[in-house]
Design an enzyme around this catalytic site. Structure first.
Site, short mmCIF file in Angstrom:
data_model
loop_
_atom_site.label_atom_id
_atom_site.label_comp_id
_atom_site.label_asym_id
_atom_site.label_seq_id
_atom_site.Cartn_x
_atom_site.Cartn_y
_atom_site.Cartn_z
N GLY A 114 0.65 -3.24 -3.51
CA GLY A 114 1.70 -3.79 -2.82
C GLY A 114 2.10 -3.09 -1.56
O GLY A 114 2.86 -3.28 -0.81
N LYS A 169 -3.59 2.31 2.92
CA LYS A 169 -2.09 2.47 1.99
C LYS A 169 -0.99 2.38 3.36
O LYS A 169 -1.28 3.27 4.50
CB LYS A 169 -2.16 3.89 1.27
CG LYS A 169 -0.79 4.27 0.65
CD LYS A 169 -1.06 5.34 -0.67
CE LYS A 169 0.13 5.36 -1.42
NZ LYS A 169 -0.13 6.34 -2.53
N ASP A 174 8.77 -1.76 0.74
CA ASP A 174 8.61 -2.15 2.29
C ASP A 174 6.96 -2.23 2.59
O ASP A 174 6.72 -2.63 3.70
CB ASP A 174 9.18 -1.12 3.15
CG ASP A 174 9.00 0.28 2.81
OD1 ASP A 174 7.94 0.50 2.17
OD2 ASP A 174 9.70 1.07 3.25
N GLY A 175 5.97 -1.82 1.83
CA GLY A 175 4.80 -1.88 2.02
C GLY A 175 4.23 -0.93 2.98
O GLY A 175 3.12 -0.95 3.38
N ARG A 208 -8.39 4.97 3.38
CA ARG A 208 -9.29 5.78 2.66
C ARG A 208 -10.57 5.53 2.45
O ARG A 208 -10.80 4.31 2.48
CB ARG A 208 -8.45 6.39 1.41
CG ARG A 208 -8.18 5.24 0.43
CD ARG A 208 -7.97 5.82 -1.13
NE ARG A 208 -6.49 6.27 -1.21
CZ ARG A 208 -5.63 5.67 -1.77
NH1 ARG A 208 -5.73 4.57 -2.15
NH2 ARG A 208 -4.45 6.19 -1.86
N ASP A 236 -3.71 2.08 -13.38
CA ASP A 236 -3.74 1.52 -12.11
C ASP A 236 -4.28 2.55 -11.07
O ASP A 236 -4.66 2.18 -10.00
CB ASP A 236 -2.44 0.66 -11.56
CG ASP A 236 -1.42 1.51 -11.62
OD1 ASP A 236 -0.81 1.83 -12.58
OD2 ASP A 236 -0.81 1.78 -10.58
N ASN A 237 -4.39 3.69 -11.59
CA ASN A 237 -4.62 4.96 -10.56
C ASN A 237 -6.10 5.33 -11.25
O ASN A 237 -6.45 6.34 -10.65
CB ASN A 237 -3.77 5.88 -10.71
CG ASN A 237 -2.49 5.48 -9.63
OD1 ASN A 237 -2.64 4.82 -8.82
ND2 ASN A 237 -1.66 6.27 -9.70
P1 AMP Z 1 1.75 4.05 -6.49
O1 AMP Z 1 2.83 4.68 -7.30
O2 AMP Z 1 1.54 3.92 -5.38
O3 AMP Z 1 0.25 3.94 -7.38
O4 AMP Z 1 2.11 2.42 -6.76
C1 AMP Z 1 2.44 1.69 -7.88
C2 AMP Z 1 2.77 0.29 -7.52
O5 AMP Z 1 4.04 0.30 -6.74
C3 AMP Z 1 1.62 -0.58 -6.80
O6 AMP Z 1 1.77 -1.85 -7.27
C4 AMP Z 1 2.03 -0.28 -5.32
O7 AMP Z 1 1.26 -1.18 -4.46
C5 AMP Z 1 3.52 -0.45 -5.51
N1 AMP Z 1 4.45 0.20 -4.33
C6 AMP Z 1 4.64 1.65 -4.33
N2 AMP Z 1 5.36 1.89 -3.30
C7 AMP Z 1 5.46 0.67 -2.72
C8 AMP Z 1 6.01 0.41 -1.40
N3 AMP Z 1 6.77 1.16 -0.40
N4 AMP Z 1 5.90 -1.13 -1.17
C9 AMP Z 1 5.51 -1.98 -1.55
N5 AMP Z 1 4.55 -1.50 -2.99
C10 AMP Z 1 4.87 -0.27 -3.43
MG MG Z 2 -1.53 3.53 -7.24
#
Ligand code: AMP
Ligand code: MG
Length: 468
Positions: A95, A116, A128-129, A182, A263-264
């Site tokens: 995301g 990221k 917001d990506g 990364r 997913d991690n």
């Molecule tokens: P993470 O906690 O980074 O492993 O993310 C878990 C999920 O939430 C993944 O699908 C990420 O891409 C999504 N995600 C986390 N933060 C954001 C963000 N700021 N914008 C879009 N997607 C996010």
């Molecule tokens: Mg993740």
């Protein structure tokens, strides 16, 4: 650390292109108002042959994501699902990141450059990506420290500040933005397989298994393992071996990842995606890193169990194309492999010879009891007793008869060990945030790398080739 990774010329190779039609979606990077280079990992840039890029070219590729020569024509946001705190979530995926490029190192091993904070994708939902600059700085610190402590981790390759103001619930806002790249041996997660199960895509599951076996090879399963010629079974054995070693390496590093969702979990066993991580100030199995982990599911001492559970979810997914008994047999190896790995790695960190799983397990158990009882900081313990020096009475006989590993590096004479506790992480961030002073960060990275040189490379399980 492992000595510096061997230099290699730039060698693009994009085997993921074969799977791209169903594994990901081509996306556009965000158009940032500004790109300011903040961190460039020359150690690893040399290993993949992009160390001679000018600063302008570096910004073009890792801030604007102009494709690297003969590489992926467009970034690919990867599709995956995952269990988040044990709840299945089919709505995730890349995301705020994407796969940008693939290349080979000098040992012909495949590496991915993934991002990221590079913008929104079809999987962003309300997000917001973006990535906060503080998040990027924290990832540099985590990966450098872990690499120096012998953990198989993704490398922080590039951090570029992007000039936006972000709103976050868990940081004083507005806060500065960044985009990170990364370097890691692939970004195929357990959640990538879970998604294929959920969609019942058996052919794609077979293709993904074949891809992982071809690109991230390892030793064959033990002679007596049932179904050992089945690709799915072979893959599960490899993942169990890698994640058992990863769990052990975190415990020996005193590291709490914080978010051990499926997913991690990279199929290569590389630790990655550093959010609310912490290093332990004291030996407390219940120490929890994430403020939102109310039940302590991913507490320090529960990390091995969490990774074993995640292996179980991979097995469940692989049931789509394989029988249960050989998968269960692979899962059952996790406990003994973990135990052998923590012994081997504990001896390595304290700088003494390993005497095999049984004797090492006794040593680890006694050291842990001593740490818990004495309240000694773990980093100080390993430093003070390097090579078996200055042992407390309670531990002396256990260390007897074990020769010391090389302890000639001047680091071992430092009065204090390198640590990465939250107070220092926050102080490094404050210098950047309040005074735009990046020198504490750069000094810290240099000091950690020096510790890494003193440690040398961590021991590999028998039959495994060196990890990058
Ligand atoms: P993470 O906690 O980074 O492993 O993310 C878990 C999920 O939430 C993944 O699908 C990420 O891409 C999504 N995600 C986390 N933060 C954001 C963000 N700021 N914008 C879009 N997607 C996010
Ligand atoms: Mg993740």
């Amino acid at each position: 650390m492992p000595d510096a990774p061997p230099p290699s010329p730039y060698r693009p190779d994009t085997p993921i292109a074969e799977l791209a039609g169903w594994l990901g979606d081509p996306v556009e990077p965000a158009d940032f108002p500004r790109t300011t280079l903040r961190f460039r990992n020359d150690r690893w840039a040399t290993a993949v042959g992009v160390d001679d890029l000018s600063e302008g070219d570096w910004l073009k590729h890792f801030g604007r994501f102009d494709p690297l020569p003969d590489n992926l024509p467009k970034p690919l946001a990867l599709r995956y699902h995952g269990h988040q705190f044990r709840v299945y979530n089919p709505e995730i995926g890349d995301g705020r990141g994407f796969l940008f490029a693939q290349l080979r190192d000098g040992g012909n091993r495949l590496l991915d450059l993934g991002t990221k904070g590079s913008g929104q994708t079809p999987w962003s939902r309300q997000g917001d990506g973006r990535l906060t600059l503080k998040g990027g700085v924290r990832e540099i610190l985590a990966t450098e420290m872990l690499e120096a402590l012998g953990v198989n981790t993704s490398k922080t390759f590039s951090i570029i500040e992007t000039g936006e103001q972000l709103q976050r619930g868990d940081e004083p806002s507005p806060t500065r933005s960044a985009v990170m790249t990364r370097l890691s041996h692939g970004h195929i997660r357990i959640g990538s397989f879970q998604r294929l199960l959920a969609l019942e895509e058996a052919d794609h599951m077979r293709s993904l298994v074949d891809y992982c076996l071809a690109q991230f090879p390892g030793p064959p399963p033990p002679e007596d393992a049932p179904g050992r010629d089945e690709p799915a079974v072979r893959l599960l054995h490899l993942v169990v071996e890698r994640l058992a070693d990863l769990a052990a390496s975190w415990m020996v590093a005193g590291f709490v990842h914080g978010v051990l969702n499926t997913d991690n979990m990279n199929i290569t066993g590389e630790s990655f995606d550093y959010g609310p991580w912490r290093f332990l100030p004291r030996w407390q199995p219940g120490f929890t890193a994430a403020y939102f982990d109310h039940s302590g599911l991913y507490a320090f001492g529960r990390q091995p169990e969490a990774l074993h559970w995640n292996c179980g979810q991979l097995a469940v997914a692989l049931r789509l194309i394989a029988d249960a008994p050989p998968l269960i047999a692979a899962l059952e190896r996790f406990g003994p492999l973990y135990s052998a790995a923590i012994g081997r790695r504990w001896c390595w960190r304290v700088g003494i010879e390993s005497l095999g799983p049984e004797k090492d397990a006794e040593l680890v158990g006694q050291c842990e009891a001593y740490l818990a009882e004495s309240d000694a900081p773990p980093d100080a313990f390993f430093h003070a007793h390097r090579g078996g020096r200055d042992l407390p009475d309670a531990l002396r006989t256990l260390f007897e008869g074990r020769s010391a590993l090389d302890s000639s590096h001047p680091y071992w004479d430092d009065a204090e060990p390198q640590t990465m506790l939250i107070e220092e992480v926050e102080a490094i961030w404050r210098s950047i945030d309040e005074a735009d002073d990046w020198s504490p960060l750069h000094r810290k990275v240099a000091a950690i790398r020096r510790m890494g040189e003193a440690h040398g490379a961590a021991p590999e399980p028998a039959g495994h080739s060196a990890s990058g």
